[in-house]
Motif scaffolding. Structure first.
Motif, PDB file in Angstrom:
ATOM      1  N   ILE B 269       0.861  -1.203   0.000  1.00 13.60           N
ATOM      2  CA  ILE B 269       0.000   0.000   0.000  1.00 13.60           C
ATOM      3  C   ILE B 269       0.886   1.238   0.000  1.00 13.60           C
ATOM      4  O   ILE B 269       0.646   2.195  -0.753  1.00 13.60           O
ATOM      5  CB  ILE B 269      -0.941  -0.034   1.229  1.00 13.60           C
ATOM      6  N   PHE B 271       3.853   1.459  -1.254  1.00 15.88           N
ATOM      7  CA  PHE B 271       4.451   1.600  -2.598  1.00 15.88           C
ATOM      8  C   PHE B 271       3.457   2.233  -3.552  1.00 15.88           C
ATOM      9  O   PHE B 271       3.801   3.095  -4.357  1.00 15.88           O
ATOM     10  CB  PHE B 271       4.867   0.221  -3.147  1.00 15.88           C
ATOM     11  N   ILE B 272       2.181   1.806  -3.456  1.00 12.54           N
ATOM     12  CA  ILE B 272       1.171   2.363  -4.371  1.00 12.54           C
ATOM     13  C   ILE B 272       1.088   3.869  -4.143  1.00 12.54           C
ATOM     14  O   ILE B 272       1.095   4.666  -5.089  1.00 12.54           O
ATOM     15  CB  ILE B 272      -0.215   1.697  -4.142  1.00 12.54           C
ATOM     16  N   ILE B 273       1.077   4.260  -2.872  1.00 12.21           N
ATOM     17  CA  ILE B 273       0.937   5.698  -2.563  1.00 12.21           C
ATOM     18  C   ILE B 273       2.150   6.454  -3.098  1.00 12.21           C
ATOM     19  O   ILE B 273       2.027   7.417  -3.860  1.00 12.21           O
ATOM     20  CB  ILE B 273       0.784   5.909  -1.039  1.00 12.21           C
ATOM     21  N   GLY B 275       4.344   5.588  -5.323  1.00 15.19           N
ATOM     22  CA  GLY B 275       4.400   5.535  -6.791  1.00 15.19           C
ATOM     23  C   GLY B 275       3.516   6.613  -7.403  1.00 15.19           C
ATOM     24  O   GLY B 275       3.904   7.333  -8.322  1.00 15.19           O
ATOM     25  N   ASN B 276       2.332   6.768  -6.824  1.00 16.71           N
ATOM     26  CA  ASN B 276       1.388   7.724  -7.405  1.00 16.71           C
ATOM     27  C   ASN B 276       1.774   9.172  -7.121  1.00 16.71           C
ATOM     28  O   ASN B 276       1.629  10.033  -7.983  1.00 16.71           O
ATOM     29  CB  ASN B 276      -0.023   7.449  -6.862  1.00 16.71           C
TER      30      ASN B 276
ATOM     31  N   ALA C 127       2.770  -3.291  -8.287  1.00 17.85           N
ATOM     32  CA  ALA C 127       1.888  -2.315  -7.605  1.00 17.85           C
ATOM     33  C   ALA C 127       2.583  -0.958  -7.562  1.00 17.85           C
ATOM     34  O   ALA C 127       1.986   0.085  -7.825  1.00 17.85           O
ATOM     35  CB  ALA C 127       1.590  -2.800  -6.186  1.00 17.85           C
ATOM     36  N   TYR C 128       3.890  -0.972  -7.299  1.00 18.60           N
ATOM     37  CA  TYR C 128       4.636   0.290  -7.186  1.00 18.60           C
ATOM     38  C   TYR C 128       4.752   0.966  -8.552  1.00 18.60           C
ATOM     39  O   TYR C 128       4.520   2.152  -8.710  1.00 18.60           O
ATOM     40  CB  TYR C 128       6.029  -0.029  -6.625  1.00 18.60           C
ATOM     41  N   PHE C 131       0.664   0.794 -10.788  1.00 19.58           N
ATOM     42  CA  PHE C 131      -0.629   1.273 -10.263  1.00 19.58           C
ATOM     43  C   PHE C 131      -0.665   2.796 -10.280  1.00 19.58           C
ATOM     44  O   PHE C 131      -0.759   3.433  -9.258  1.00 19.58           O
ATOM     45  CB  PHE C 131      -0.791   0.776  -8.814  1.00 19.58           C
ATOM     46  N   ARG C 132      -0.600   3.338 -11.432  1.00 16.34           N
ATOM     47  CA  ARG C 132      -0.593   4.812 -11.514  1.00 16.34           C
ATOM     48  C   ARG C 132      -1.989   5.280 -11.910  1.00 16.34           C
ATOM     49  O   ARG C 132      -2.687   4.591 -12.655  1.00 16.34           O
ATOM     50  CB  ARG C 132       0.428   5.252 -12.583  1.00 16.34           C
ATOM     51  N   PHE C 146      -6.505  -1.442  -3.592  1.00 13.62           N
ATOM     52  CA  PHE C 146      -6.091  -0.775  -2.351  1.00 13.62           C
ATOM     53  C   PHE C 146      -6.987  -1.206  -1.188  1.00 13.62           C
ATOM     54  O   PHE C 146      -6.522  -1.676  -0.132  1.00 13.62           O
ATOM     55  CB  PHE C 146      -6.212   0.742  -2.595  1.00 13.62           C
ATOM     56  N   ILE C 149      -6.580  -5.001  -0.408  1.00 12.08           N
ATOM     57  CA  ILE C 149      -5.280  -5.324   0.232  1.00 12.08           C
ATOM     58  C   ILE C 149      -5.322  -4.868   1.681  1.00 12.08           C
ATOM     59  O   ILE C 149      -4.991  -5.618   2.607  1.00 12.08           O
ATOM     60  CB  ILE C 149      -4.117  -4.628  -0.514  1.00 12.08           C
TER      61      ILE C 149
END
Lengths: 210, 286, 207, 358
Positions: B269, B271-273, B275-276, C127-128, C131-132, C146, C149
Motif C-alpha cells: 500500500i 508503494f502504491i501511494i 508511486g502515485n 503495484a509500485y 498502479f498509476r 487498495f 489489500i
C-alpha cells in the motif's frame, strides 16, 4: 540458533536461495536451478504419467487383461512417436483428431449448460428478495452482467449513444473486478513467501522467534 | 533537491530496492514477532462464540480434510480450535476424510496434551481416517461408533469413556470441516441439510470466495478463511491461556506469519501511494 | 494420396467422433453410457502416450544445446537430472518413503514453492510501478485493489465495517464482472468446438 | 408385548416401483411403511427378484421413504418386497411388487431446451459462416488492442531486437490457444517483412508442433522461407514454473523488445509479464483466464480481455470464417441479453417463466 543438520533441509534451503537470486539478476546459479527443475519435472512427469496413466490405462488392459479393443488407442498413441521423424510427423494428427473430437464433442453441451445458462440464470432478477440489500445486490449483478456483455459486443461501434454508457459501466465493473482479485491474491502470495522465509529462518537456520 | 524532486525520485526507485525492502519487512516480524493484537472479524467471531458458549461436556467434530500443501494456513486453525474446545471443557472428536489429514491432526492433539495436559479418550477423541467421503458423513448421521469401529490408535470406540453418550449427529453440537478444497460443502449438503447438525468451514484464503453463497444461504454458521482467520483464532485462544496463566508456550505460527503478511501488504500500500505521488508530481511538471 | 492421410482422415475422425460425443449427452440409454465410458477410456489411454512427445522435444532441444558452449553445462544438468529422476522412479519405485518421493518433496516442491513465492515480490514492484492513476479504469482498478489489500490485513479489522466492504466487493461487483466474462468465454468455447468438429477450424491440421 | 402385536402387520400392500429416468439402469421403490412402525425399525431390507430368477437382499438405511436401486439391466424385469426388523425380529413384511423394467430411452426430454439452444446456436454459426464465405460485408467494431499489436511489432523492428511470443499454457483444444496461434501467424508474417526475429518457447508439445508449422508457413507465404530458424520455435518444458523461470530468464538474456502473452495462463503470468516489464519491453497480452487478467492489465501496455482475444484473432488473420464466428457469438449474446431482460421484467410482475433452462 542451531543450524539444521538434515541434508534434505540443506538441499531445500540452497535451492530456495538459488531461485531467490533471480530477484537480483539472472545468474548461473539460478540457471542451474532452473535447468535442474526442468529436468526433474520432465523426468517426474515421465515416471508419473507412465505409472499412473499409461500402465493402468493401456499396458494392463491390453497386455495383461488381453482386451484387444485397446489395440486401437495403443496404436493411435504410438503415432505420437512419429513426432521424432519430421517427414512422417504429420501422423500425430490422428491421435490428436480423436482427442479433439472427444474433447470438443463433450464440451459443447456442458459448456452451454455450466458457462452460459447457469451464469445468466443466476443473474436474472427473481423477486421477491428478503430485504433491501438483497434487492440492491441483485440489481447490481443484473445490470453488471449485462453491461459487461455489451462491452464484449463487437457488432456495434462503442460510440453509439446508448451503447457508449452501458459499455462504460461494463468496463468500470471489469476493472473493479480485476482490482479486487489482484488485492485478494496479494494475501495468498505473501503467505507463500512468508512460508518460504519462515522455513529458511526457522527450520534451516534454527532461529527461534524471540 | 526540492520536495517535489524527492518524491519523483522516490517513485523511480530501482526494482531491486523494492524487493530488498519487502525481504527485510518480512524477516523482522518473523524473528522479532510484534504479536499485534488480532481483533476478530465477524465470520471468525461467529465460530469462536458458538464454541465459547457451548455447555460443558458438549461434543464437536473437527474433520481434518486438508493436506500439507495448505497446512500453513489451515493447520494452525485446527490446533487453535482443538485447544479452545478443551479449555472450555468441550470434547473435540477428531477425524479426517483425507488420508493426509491424519498425521497433522495427531500433531494438533499431541500439542494439546503438552500445553493443556489433555488426556486421550477423556478430554478428546481422535477417530482417524475413514474412506468414502459423503458415505462417511451420512454414516455418522446414523451411528458414529458403527462407522468408526476403532479410533486412530486401535481402541474400540464402544470402550472409549468420552464417547459413551454419543450415538450420532443428534449428540454433536457443531461440525467443522478444515480443508483446502470444497469438502466443507459436502459436509453442509449431507450433514446440515440432511441431519440438521450445524456446520462451519475452515478453509484457505484463496478458496474463501467460493463459500460466500453457502454462508448467505445459511448452510454454514461461520467460516475461518486464510492466514488472517488462523491468526485471529490463535490469538484469542492464547488470551484464554494467559487468563488461566498456563505456562506452557503454545505455537504462534499463524500470528507470526500473519504479522509478517500484514506488514508485507502494508508495504505494498505504501508503494502504491509513493508511486502515485511521484507520478502525479512529475506529470504536473511537464 | 498423402493429402488423404494428412488432412482428410483427421478431419473426418474429428467430425464423426465430435458428433457422436455431442449427441451422447442427450441420450440416457445404456449404450450411450457405454460410448461415454469407452471414449473416456480411450482419451485417457491416448493422452497418456502423448507425453512421449514432451520427452522427445525435451531431449532434442537440450542435446542440440550441448553443442553451444555457453548453454552446454545447463543442458547437461537438465538431461542428467531427467535421466536420474527416471531411473530412480522406475528402479526405486515411487512409494511414500522412496528416494523418488524424497526428491519430489525436497527438491521439486521447494523449487516450485519458491518460484511461486517470487510473485509476492513481483506484485510489489508491479503495484509500485504500474498502479498509476492514468485514466478512469486504472484508477478504479487501483482503488479496489487498495481497499481489498488493506481490508485483508490485521489492521484492517480495526476499521469498522472493513471486512463487510471487502466481502461485498468480492461477492457482488467482482462476481458481476467475472460472470460477464465467463458467459462470453462460454460462447467462444462452444463456437470453437463447433468449428473444430465441422472442420472449419483447421489450424491443427496445418491450415 | 408391543412387538407381538406388531407381527400382525404381515403381507400388507406392496411397494410401488417405477423407472425414474431413461438410463435403463434404475428403479425407484416407494415404501409405504406406516409411521407408527417407523420408529421401531432398526434394520430395513429389500428383497429383489430378477426375471432370470436371481434373488438379492439389499440392506438400506432404515429411515428412507424411497430407495433407488441402480446397476440394473434394462433387458430384464425386477420385483421387490420389504422386510423390516426391530432388533432382529421381523415386524413388517410387504407383498411382492409388480414386475417392473428399467426403461432405456433414446432421448432425455429434460434436456430438450438445451438441445434447442445448441441447435439454434449451430444454425446461427453456419449462417454467418456462409455469409462470410460469400464474403458479404460483416461489420465488426474496431478494437483498440489491434493497433497495439502492430505498434509492438514496429517497435521490435526499430530496435532490431527479437520478439518473444508465448501461446499460453494449455493444449490445442483450448480456444485461447487456437486464437493465440492465429495471431502468431499474423505477427510472424508482419515481423518477417522486416526480418525481425521471433522466438516462440512452447509449453505443450502438441502446440509446439503446430506453432512450428505455422511459423514456417507464415514465412513461406511472405516469400522468406530462409528466415525460419527451427531453434527459435522450441518446446521448453511442460512444468508450469520451470517454463515461467525459463522464459523470464530468456527475456532478460535476449533483451527482447516486444513480448506477446496470448492464450490461457495460470499463476505464473505475473512472473512473465513483470520480468518482461523490467526489461522495458512493450508487452501485449490477450487471455480469457479470468484469474490472470488483473496481472496482465496491470503490467502490460495493452490487454485483450476475454473475448477480445477471439475477436483479435479474427481481425488479424482477416479470416472471413473467424469474423463470421464472432458475428454468430454476438447474435447469441444479443438473444441471451434479451431473454435475461424479458425474464427479469416478467418476474417483476411475479410471472416466473424458466423456459426449462433459467
Amino acid at each position: 540458533m542451531h543450524i539444521s543438520t538434515d541434508i534434505w533441509i540443506w538441499i531445500q534451503a540452497l535451492l530456495t536461495l538459488a531461485i531467490f537470486t533471480f530477484l537480483y539478476k539472472d545468474n548461473p546459479l539460478f540457471r542451474m536451478a532452473e535447468h535442474l527443475f526442468v529436468g526433474l519435472a520432465t523426468g517426474y512427469g515421465f515416471v508419473v504419467v507412465y505409472k499412473n496413466a499409461f500402465y493402468p490405462n493401456v499396458w494392463v488392459p491390453l497386455f495383461q487383461e488381453k482386451q484387444l479393443i485397446f489395440i486401437i488407442p495403443f496404436v493411435l498413441g504410438l503415432m505420437y512417436l512419429t513426432s521424432a521423424f519430421p517427414k512422417i510427423s504429420y501422423m500425430i494428427r490422428w491421435p490428436m483428431a480423436v482427442l479433439l473430437g472427444i474433447g470438443s464433442g463433450l464440451s459443447i453441451p456442458l459448456t452451454i449448460q455450466t458457462y452460459i445458462i447457469e451464469q445468466s440464470k443466476s443473474s436474472i432478477l427473481r423477486p421477491p428478495y428478503p430485504n433491501l440489500i438483497h434487492w440492491i445486490n441483485a440489481l447490481i449483478l443484473f445490470v453488471g452482467v449485462i453491461s459487461v456483455l455489451v462491452y464484449f459486443y463487437f457488432s456495434i461501434p462503442h460510440d453509439r449513444p446508448g451503447v457508449k454508457q452501458i459499455s462504460k459501466v461494463g468496463l468500470f465493473l471489469l476493472m473493479l473486478g480485476f482490482g479486487a482479485s489482484f488485492g485478494y491474491t496479494v494475501m495468498a502470495r505473501f503467505s507463500l513467501l512468508v512460508g518460504r522465509l519462515d522455513f529458511l529462518l526457522n527450520k534451516w537456520l534454527g532461529i527461534r522467534p524471540f | 533537491m526540492s520536495v517535489r524532486d524527492f518524491f519523483i525520485k522516490l517513485s523511480k526507485i530501482d526494482r531491486k530496492y523494492i524487493y530488498l525492502i519487502i525481504l527485510i519487512g518480512l524477516i523482522i516480524p518473523l524473528v522479532f514477532p510484534p504479536n499485534f493484537p488480532q481483533k476478530m472479524s465477524p465470520q471468525v467471531k461467529r465460530v469462536f462464540e458458538f464454541i465459547d458458549t457451548l455447555p460443558k461436556g458438549s461434543y464437536v467434530i473437527l474433520s481434518a480434510d486438508y493436506d500439507p500443501s495448505v497446512a500453513p494456513e489451515v493447520h494452525p486453525m485446527y490446533k487453535a480450535v482443538v485447544k479452545h474446545c478443551i479449555l472450555r471443557g468441550i470434547i473435540p472428536i477428531g477425524m479426517t476424510l483425507g488420508v493426509q489429514g491424519a498425521g497433522l491432526a495427531v500433531e494438533a492433539f499431541t500439542e494439546a496434551e503438552r500445553v493443556l495436559g489433555a488426556r486421550r479418550d477423556t478430554d478428546y477423541v481422535f477417530l482417524g481416517y475413514q474412506a468414502g467421503g459423503a458415505v462417511v458423513i451420512l454414516g455418522l448421521g446414523e451411528d458414529i461408533k458403527g462407522v468408526y469401529k476403532t479410533d486412530y490408535f486401535g481402541t474400540k470406540t464402544t470402550e472409549i469413556y468420552a464417547l459413551k453418550p454419543v450415538k450420532n449427529y443428534k449428540d454433536i453440537a457443531l461440525v467443522i470441516s478444515f480443508s483446502g478444497s470444497s469438502i466443507p460443502v459436502t459436509w453442509a449438503v449431507y450433514a446440515y441439510t440432511k441431519y440438521g447438525v450445524k456446520v462451519a468451514a475452515a478453509v484457505t484464503g484463496v478458496s474463501a470466495g467460493d463459500f460466500y453463497p453457502y454462508i448467505q444461504a445459511g448452510q454454514f454458521i461461520g467460516m475461518l478463511a486464510g492466514m488472517k482467520a488462523a491468526a485471529e483464532y490463535e490469538y484469542a485462544v492464547n488470551q484464554i491461556l494467559k487468563e488461566r496463566n498456563i505456562r506452557e508456550k503454545p505455537s504462534t505460527d499463524a500470528i507470526r506469519m500473519m504479522d509478517a503478511n500484514s506488514i508485507g501488504q502494508l508495504l505494498i500500500i505504501l508503494f502504491i501511494i509513493i508511486g502515485n505521488i511521484g507520478y502525479f508530481l512529475s506529470r504536473r511538471r511537464k | 494420396m498423402r493429402h488423404l492421410f494428412e488432412k482428410q482422415i483427421p478431419l473426418a475422425l474429428v467430425f464423426i467422433i465430435g458428433i457422436i460425443m455431442t449427441i451422447q449427452y442427450f441420450v440416457p440409454h445404456p449404450t450411450s453410457q457405454n460410448v461415454y465410458d469407452t471414449s473416456l477410456m480411450w482419451s485417457r489411454a491416448i493422452s497418456s502416450m502423448a507425453y512421449v512427445m514432451a520427452i522427445i522435444s525435451f531431449l532434442r532441444f537440450h542435446t542440440k544445446r550441448l553443442k553451444n558452449k555457453n548453454y552446454a553445462p545447463y543442458s547437461l544438468v537438465a538431461i542428467l537430472s531427467f535421466t536420474a529422476m527416471v531411473l530412480i522412479g522406475f528402479i526405486g519405485g515411487t512409494a511414500k518413503d522412496s528416494l523418488f518421493q524424497k526428491i519430489y518433496e525436497n527438491m521439486m516442491v521447494p523449487l516450485q514453492a519458491t518460484t511461486f513465492s517470487l510473485l509476492a515480490f513481483y506484485m510489489s514492484s508491479a503495484a509500485y510501478r504500474a498502479f498509476r492513476i492514468r485514466g478512469v479504469e486504472a484508477t478504479v482498478l487501483m482503488i479496489t485493489a487498495f481497499i481489498v489489500i488493506f481490508g485483508t490485513t490485521t489492521i484492517g479489522n480495526y476499521v469498522p465495517k472493513m471486512n463487510e466492504i471487502v466481502e461485498w466487493i468480492m461477492a457482488v461487483p467482482n462476481l458481476a464482472s467475472k460472470r460477464g466474462i465467463i458467459i462470453g468465454v462460454g460462447l467462444g468455447v462452444v463456437a470453437t468446438s463447433i468449428k473444430i468438429i465441422l472442420g472449419i477450424e483447421r489450424n491443427w491440421v496445418g491450415g | 408385548m408391543i412387538l407381538r402385536v406388531m407381527l400382525l402387520f404381515l403381507f400388507i400392500s406392496p411397494p410401488k416401483v417405477f423407472s425414474p429416468d431413461g438410463t435403463g439402469k434404475k428403479l425407484t421403490i416407494v415404501m409405504n411403511i406406516p409411521d407408527t412402525l417407523r420408529t421401531q425399525i432398526t434394520t430395513l431390507n429389500l428383497l429383489r427378484e430378477c426375471s432370470d430368477g436371481k434373488l438379492d437382499t439389499l440392506n438400506i438405511l432404515p429411515f428412507l421413504k424411497t430407495y433407488t436401486d441402480n446397476e440394473l439391466d434394462y433387458r430384464k424385469e425386477y420385483r421387490y418386497k420389504i422386510l423390516a426388523y426391530s432388533n432382529g425380529n421381523l415386524i413388517y413384511e410387504s407383498e411382492w411388487s409388480e414386475y417392473a423394467r428399467p426403461t432405456a430411452k433414446w432421448f432425455d426430454k429434460g434436456k430438450l431446451p438445451l438441445f434447442i439452444v445448441m441447435m439454434v446456436f449451430t444454425i446461427i454459426m453456419i449462417f454467418y459462416i456462409a455469409q462470410a464465405r460469400a464474403n458479404k460485408p460483416l461489420y465488426l467494431r474496431p478494437i483498440a488492442g489491434l493497433e497495439a499489436v502492430n505498434e509492438a511489432i514496429g517497435r521490435a523492428t526499430e530496435m532490431g531486437r527479437p520478439i518473444i511470443y508465448i501461446n499460453g499454457l494449455t493444449g490445442i483444444s483450448d480456444i485461447a490457444t487456437i486464437a493465440a496461434l492465429n495471431i502468431l501467424s499474423h505477427v510472424t508474417k508482419r515481423a518477417g517483412q522486416f526480418e525481425t526475429r521471433i522466438v516462440v518457447p512452447c509449453y505443450d508439445p502438441v502446440v509446439y508442433t503446430i506453432a512450428r508449422e505455422i511459423v514456417k508457413e507464415a514465412y513461406t507465404t511472405i516469400g522468406r522461407p530462409d528466415l525460419f530458424n527451427p531453434d527459435d520455435v522450441y518446446f521448453a518444458t511442460d512444468s508450469q514454473f520451470g517454463y515461467a523461470a525459463h522464459v523470464a530468464a530468456r527475456m532478460v538474456r535476449e533483451q527482447s523488445a516486444t513480448n506477446f502473452f496470448m492464450g490461457y495462463y495460470f499463476a505464473e503470468s505475473l512472473i512473465l509479464s513483470e520480468t518482461g516489464a523490467s526489461t522495458g519491453a512493450i508487452q501485449v497480452a490477450g487471455t480469457d483466464s479470468v484469474a490472470q487478467l488483473p496481472f496482465f492489465v496491470v503490467t502490460c501496455d495493452y490487454t485483450l480481455i476475454g473475448e477480445e482475444l477471439y475477436a483479435a484473432s479474427a481481425y488479424l488473420s482477416r479470416e472471413p470464417l473467424l469474423t463470421g464466428t464472432i458475428k454468430a457469438q454476438d447474435l447469441a449474446k444479443l438473444l441471451l441479453v434479451i431473454i435475461m431482460v424479458l425474464l427479469s421484467l416478467l418476474s417483476l410482475f411475479n410471472v416466473n417463466i424458466t423456459l426449462g433452462l433459467f
